[in-house]
Design an enzyme around this catalytic site. Structure first.
Site, PDB file in Angstrom:
ATOM      1  N   HIS A 241     -45.933  78.067 -87.543  1.00 59.76           N
ATOM      2  CA  HIS A 241     -46.718  79.088 -86.850  1.00 59.76           C
ATOM      3  C   HIS A 241     -46.420  79.076 -85.351  1.00 59.76           C
ATOM      4  O   HIS A 241     -46.530  80.103 -84.684  1.00 59.76           O
ATOM      5  CB  HIS A 241     -48.222  78.854 -87.064  1.00 59.76           C
ATOM      6  CG  HIS A 241     -48.681  79.090 -88.466  1.00 59.76           C
ATOM      7  ND1 HIS A 241     -48.563  78.142 -89.449  1.00 59.76           N
ATOM      8  CD2 HIS A 241     -49.255  80.178 -89.046  1.00 59.76           C
ATOM      9  CE1 HIS A 241     -49.054  78.634 -90.584  1.00 59.76           C
ATOM     10  NE2 HIS A 241     -49.481  79.854 -90.369  1.00 59.76           N
ATOM     11  N   ASP A 314     -43.023  84.796 -95.564  1.00 60.55           N
ATOM     12  CA  ASP A 314     -44.262  84.341 -94.938  1.00 60.55           C
ATOM     13  C   ASP A 314     -44.542  85.314 -93.784  1.00 60.55           C
ATOM     14  O   ASP A 314     -43.729  86.203 -93.494  1.00 60.55           O
ATOM     15  CB  ASP A 314     -44.101  82.912 -94.433  1.00 60.55           C
ATOM     16  CG  ASP A 314     -45.432  82.171 -94.321  1.00 60.55           C
ATOM     17  OD1 ASP A 314     -46.494  82.842 -94.306  1.00 60.55           O
ATOM     18  OD2 ASP A 314     -45.421  80.931 -94.239  1.00 60.55           O
TER      19      ASP A 314
END
Length: 857
Positions: A241, A314
């Site tokens: 992330h 993702d």
């Protein structure tokens, strides 16, 4: 990396224009009239829209939200779906999509109506419902333990049932795709993003349970299952992330460690696989993340593994995929690599138009777009959303969070709790009510579970970054508690979660008090390696779902045996001064247990002599501290002075002690004297009992004794043989307390033993009996033989109780024997005379006796 000839040929074949179309799904799609007809009638704009899965803000399809206007240029979720012809949407709590089951169902129906009106194609509605630490659809939906908790159970049946129930609950509110299970193999204890989301560090165990979950979600639950994060995110110390993780596995290591779960998922018929934003040089030396890697997604996933389902990225908002290329380029490279669906681009309009323009400009062929759209359409057809796009709102309550579903979640949690260490022999706790400080991360749920078992819970929620003030407050609360349970959440992670290591400080400070402390990591089991002193009692839960906290309470009280086995090894804390792997603290598969049929009970005998130690200073607080340190469920007290002038300061000693300790008192006077002056209370001297259990019955029996208050003492019946009856898990326990002061007269001793046996014989054979007190006699005195034969003698187990520096007066072995003896049905697990304390701290001029007992149903 040098590619093998076979790999080179595979990558060359993948580079052919249009690439290799996945066989089975493509064949099914081509044979399906709806898929074929729909694909033929969709415009290019509609086809490109099918590739995108985005979120929209608002609890209903028609809710206007300024955040939608800012991001999409339209106000409502329905307008977002229609404007971009979205193939799918994803629900989050922060988008206001998952407030309650009825709201979710209505939102799903509204969005499906918008999609059908715009393109005639229903939406694929998705969410991240891994359970454990990652979930979006909260209570009343059933909350299962997560991946690593399943790994601790070692049960494929549990993994499948969790998938089945979870899938059915999601489908009932219109969610057709779950981005689960996590198929990563967590071989790196410092992994900041996967951890307990992974089932295990063992590839075979992950593969077995992932396959079971896929079958549960898809075959039993009727929704799309998505294995993630290909090619494997389990060995990284960077969160994708916020950065670009690089996996340094060799090709052989990747094949052995990371590949098996994805192979198992494919064999189980997985419909969808999510990519990882990770760089794996051994699989693609270009430095591109796997999401954008054709050698990985087409060469390995499509061709080598034969996966013909939908490949989804993702989130495209994560730094791991955005650092190398711009937001307009990312979706193009993902499609060229072999991706079918693009999840959550940062700028949806930019990404959509970028793909559309790439097709119009010839960079990406429409045939390549058709390939992905055909897979997506077939997926929707196969999972039933084409034939039944709307949910029946009236049925949601009959599916979501049913008692049967919660019961299964509890069964799984019960099997997952892993007892790491029980060196202090604290567990299982006796069923006696006690005061427990529950501190640390989110302790309220566990506190509620303990309160339902009769505990008085003092909640000290210190979070993941406790302040010094909160630490001090939690530690201060333990002074008035019998036990402390402290919960930690990634206490090992001082890079992101707890930069100042304040959770470690909290645990270290609690352990330093010397009071009983149980440490419970409620997420990563690795926490236990990061404290200055290894906790003597620790267990792990792998998540803090309500069912996991209930399971912890069950284990603490011995209602169930701890059955979990570590699905990972726990290494010691890395030492920067010692290169190489840290030694193993707890190996893979470790997990202690105990017999849940055994009920614990701790009984002590203590001569308080009105709280006067060798300094002959009355101090009731000191006495209370000494009794608390025994941590006993029941304490028999001798030489209790009540309203005895200077000796007790006119206090009701037992009542005062009971109030300080939170216990129930009983008292039986041996001598009951008139007050020395009018208006003063009666002076009494006798025996007492303090009990954590409520008292069912109290009786003061007479027993033969010599009255030392008489100038010419003669044996005669006199009171002071106290009986207290309590209930312990449905068994009646009779506790007798006596203080026998017969000045070594054998005939009196013989009479007292006879009296004792008569009183004991009056109890039901099924009842349990404990006799506590002190005798002025040698243990081997022949007149005591009948008593020692009648009862199991824990004094004998302790070895000795006399002669220590705090024994008063320290003259001879026959001066005084403190004892705890038990009747039939009770087992003496251990018995001891606690270690001496300095005279200045001694609350009594005698030494106590404590016995750890147990019984079976």
């Amino acid at each position: 990396m040098e590619l093998t000839r076979r790999q080179t040929l595979g990558l060359a074949a993948a580079a052919v224009a249009g690439s290799t179309v996945a066989g089975t799904m493509t064949a099914n799609a081509q044979r399906d009239p709806w898929v074929r007809d729909t694909l033929n009638r969709l415009t290019l704009e509609q086809k490109v829209g099918q590739l995108f899965v985005c979120y929209a803000y608002g609890p209903t399809a028609d809710t206007a939200d300024a955040r939608n206007t800012s991001l999409y240029g339209v106000a409502t979720p329905a307008e977002v779906v229609a404007k971009f012809n979205l193939g799918g949407v994803i629900y989050f709590a922060w988008t206001d999509s998952v407030r309650d089951p009825d709201q979710i169902g209505r939102l799903s129906n509204g969005l499906q109506a918008a999609s059908l009106a715009a393109s005639g194609v229903p939406l694929q509605i998705s969410t991240d419902q891994e359970y454990g630490v990652v979930f979006r659809f909260g209570p009343p939906a059933t909350q299962f333990p997560g991946g690593m908790a399943l790994g601790a159970t070692r049960s494929a049946a549990f993994a499948r049932s969790a998938g089945r129930i979870g899938g059915r609950e999601l489908k009932s509110v219109g969610i057709t795709t779950d981005f689960a299970p996590d198929a990563d193999v967590n071989v790196n204890p410092l992994n900041p993003v996967i951890g307990v989301r992974s089932i295990s560090s063992d590839p075979a165990l992950v593969a077995e349970l992932v396959a079971a979950q896929v079958k549960g979600y898809q075959r039993d639950g009727g929704i799309v299952s998505t294995a993630k994060h290909f090619p494997g995110h389990g060995d990284t110390d960077t969160d994708s992330h916020v950065g670009i993780p690089e996996i340094h596995h060799t090709r052989e290591e990747w094949t052995r460690i990371d590949l098996p779960p994805f192979q198992a998922a494919i064999r189980a018929g997985i419909h969808s696989i999510m990519t990882a934003h990770i760089v794996v040089p051994a699989l693609d030396p270009s430095g591109d993340p796997a999401t954008l890697s054709k050698p990985i997604l087409t060469g390995i996933l499509r061709q080598q593994l034969g996966f013909d389902g939908v490949v989804i990225t993702d989130s495209l908002g994560m730094k791991g995929v955005r650092d190398k290329y711009g937001d307009a380029e990312i979706p193009l490279r993902a499609i060229e690599a072999g991706v079918d669906q693009l999840l959550m681009p940062v700028d949806p309009g930019l990404a959509y138009n970028s793909v559309l323009n790439a097709v119009r400009g010839g960079r990406i062929s429409e045939a390549r777009i058709d390939e992905s759209v055909a897979r997506i359409l077939w997926l929707k057809r196969a999972t039933g959303v084409v034939d039944a796009p709307y949910v029946d709102l009236s049925r949601i309550a009959t599916v979501v969070g049913t008692p049967a579903n919660y019961a299964e979640a509890q069964r799984i949690a019960d099997r997952s709790i892993t007892l790491l260490r029980n060196d202090a022999d604290l567990l299982p706790l006796s069923p006696a009510p006690r005061t427990i400080v529950v501190a640390g991360y989110s302790p309220k749920t566990l506190a509620t579970a303990l309160q339902s078992r009769g505990a008085t819970a003092i909640v000290k929620d210190t979070g993941t970054t406790p302040t010094d003030a909160k630490i001090a407050d939690a530690v201060a609360a333990t002074a008035n508690a019998d036990l402390t349970v402290v919960l930690t959440n990634k206490a090992w992670d001082t890079t992101v979660t707890d930069k100042l290591a304040k959770q470690q400080k909290l645990v270290n400070t609690l352990l330093a008090t010397g009071r009983p402390v149980i440490v419970v990591p409620v997420r990563d089991p690795y926490d236990v390696a990061y404290f200055q002193t290894e906790p003597a009692t620790s267990l792990v839960t792998y998540g803090n779902a309500a069912v996991s906290m209930e399971a912890v309470a069950k284990v603490l009280y011995g209602e169930i045996a701890p059955a979990g086995k570590l699905p990972v090894e726990i290494p010691a804390k890395p030492d920067p001064n010692r290169p190489g792997p840290a030694p193993t603290l707890y190996p893979f598969g470790h997990g202690l247990t105990f017999d849940p049929e055994v009920t614990r009970l701790t009984v002590a005998s203590y001569n308080i002599h009105a709280g006067a130690g060798e300094d002959n200073v009355f101090d009731l607080d000191r006495t209370a501290r000494a009794i608390k340190a025994l941590d006993a469920d029941i304490v028999g007290l001798q030489e209790v002075d009540v309203h005895w002038g200077d000796r007790s300061r006119w206090l009701d000693t037992l009542a005062e002690l009971a109030g300080k300790l939170g216990m129930y008192p009983a008292f039986a006077p041996i001598y009951d004297l008139d007050p020395p002056a009018a208006g003063q209370p009666r002076r009494q001297y006798g025996v007492g009992v303090l009990s954590r259990f409520p008292l069912v019955r109290v009786e003061n029996h007479s027993i033969t004794r010599l009255s030392t208050q008489d100038p010419n003492p003669v044996p005669a019946p006199a009171p002071g043989f106290l009986e207290v009856e309590v209930d312990v898990r449905g068994r009646r326990l009779h506790v007798y307390c006596t203080h026998l002061d017969y000045r070594a007269d054998p005939s009196v001793r013989r009479a007292q033993v006879d009296d004792t046996l008569k009183i004991l014989a009056a109890d039901s054979r099924r009842d349990l009996q404990v006799l506590v007190g002190d005798f002025n006699a040698e243990a081997t005195a022949p007149e005591l033989a009948g008593l020692w034969t009648r009862l199991t003698d824990s004094w004998t187990a302790a070895g000795k109780t006399t002669g220590g520096p705090n024994t008063y007066p320290a003259v001879a072995a026959n001066k005084r024997i403190d004892f705890v003896t038990v009747g039939k049905g009770l087992t003496v697990r251990s018995a001891e005379v606690p270690a001496e304390v300095p005279v200045a701290e001694a609350a009594s001029d005698h030494r106590p006796m404590i016995a750890d007992l147990s019984f079976r149903p």
